[in-house]
Write a protein that holds these residues in place. Structure first.
Motif, mmCIF file in Angstrom:
data_model
loop_
_atom_site.group_PDB
_atom_site.id
_atom_site.type_symbol
_atom_site.label_atom_id
_atom_site.label_comp_id
_atom_site.label_asym_id
_atom_site.label_seq_id
_atom_site.Cartn_x
_atom_site.Cartn_y
_atom_site.Cartn_z
ATOM 1 N N TYR A 143 0.851 -1.181 0.000
ATOM 2 C CA TYR A 143 0.000 0.000 0.000
ATOM 3 C C TYR A 143 0.895 1.242 0.000
ATOM 4 O O TYR A 143 2.057 1.189 0.362
ATOM 5 N N SER A 144 0.327 2.323 -0.438
ATOM 6 C CA SER A 144 1.048 3.591 -0.489
ATOM 7 C C SER A 144 0.280 4.641 0.291
ATOM 8 O O SER A 144 -0.926 4.537 0.472
ATOM 9 N N TRP A 145 0.997 5.646 0.725
ATOM 10 C CA TRP A 145 0.350 6.750 1.390
ATOM 11 C C TRP A 145 1.114 8.027 1.059
ATOM 12 O O TRP A 145 2.263 7.994 0.654
ATOM 13 N N ILE A 146 0.416 9.130 1.239
ATOM 14 C CA ILE A 146 1.012 10.438 0.997
ATOM 15 C C ILE A 146 0.520 11.390 2.082
ATOM 16 O O ILE A 146 -0.613 11.299 2.544
ATOM 17 N N LYS A 147 1.430 12.263 2.474
ATOM 18 C CA LYS A 147 1.050 13.276 3.464
ATOM 19 C C LYS A 147 0.791 14.563 2.703
ATOM 20 O O LYS A 147 1.639 15.068 1.960
ATOM 21 N N TYR A 148 -0.429 15.090 2.862
ATOM 22 C CA TYR A 148 -0.840 16.293 2.167
ATOM 23 C C TYR A 148 -1.557 17.207 3.146
ATOM 24 O O TYR A 148 -2.518 16.810 3.791
ATOM 25 N N LYS A 149 -1.034 18.421 3.288
ATOM 26 C CA LYS A 149 -1.596 19.411 4.200
ATOM 27 C C LYS A 149 -1.766 18.866 5.604
ATOM 28 O O LYS A 149 -2.794 19.012 6.255
ATOM 29 N N VAL A 154 -2.498 12.339 6.472
ATOM 30 C CA VAL A 154 -2.004 11.167 5.744
ATOM 31 C C VAL A 154 -3.156 10.551 4.957
ATOM 32 O O VAL A 154 -4.231 10.302 5.518
ATOM 33 N N HIS A 155 -2.945 10.330 3.679
ATOM 34 C CA HIS A 155 -3.950 9.740 2.805
ATOM 35 C C HIS A 155 -3.404 8.436 2.239
ATOM 36 O O HIS A 155 -2.274 8.376 1.790
ATOM 37 N N GLY A 156 -4.226 7.381 2.264
ATOM 38 C CA GLY A 156 -3.769 6.083 1.770
ATOM 39 C C GLY A 156 -4.625 5.514 0.700
ATOM 40 O O GLY A 156 -5.630 5.926 0.304
#
Length: 125
Positions: free
Chosen positions: A114-120, A123-125
């Motif tokens: 799985y991947s995730w990204i930190k935005y503002k 954390v979004h996955g």
């Protein structure tokens, strides 16, 4: 390398040569290089060779690399997944099924990634 540049090769140097030979489709040369190395490849070296074998369709060397990787890390699902991809590309469905049964018997599990990204700040996955 030692004589001309005064550099003692480390395992990463050997892995780079395996990768270069593999990408060029010179898999027999890669095998011969590995057999002449002063040390055995690590997991990355074997996985690199296996990936090249899948791309170039070399079952013999791919199986040899897989067996070596499984001896190194028998519970690592990556080697089984790479071999399964090689079998699939060649249409060897019986071998794929046998490999998966072997994984199940050895209790080797391939966890989904799985991947995730930190935005503002979230954390979004």
């Amino acid at each position: 390398m030692i004589i001309e540049h005064g550099i003692i090769p480390i395992p990463d140097h050997y892995t780079c040569i395996i990768d270069l030979l593999g990408r060029a489709g010179r898999l027999k040369e890669a095998r011969n290089f590995i057999n002449k190395m002063p040390c055995h490849p690590d997991m990355v070296g074997w996985a690199t060779l296996m990936s090249s074998c899948r791309v170039h369709g070399d079952m013999e060397i791919g199986k040899w690399a897989t067996d070596s990787l499984i001896k190194l890390e028998p519970q690592n699902p990556a080697s089984y997944v790479l071999l399964s991809s090689l079998y699939t590309a060649k249409g060897k469905w019986n071998e794929v099924a046998q490999l998966r049964r072997g994984m199940r018997d050895k209790r080797v599990k391939n966890e989904p990634g799985y991947s995730w990204i930190k935005y503002k700040g979230k954390v979004h996955g």
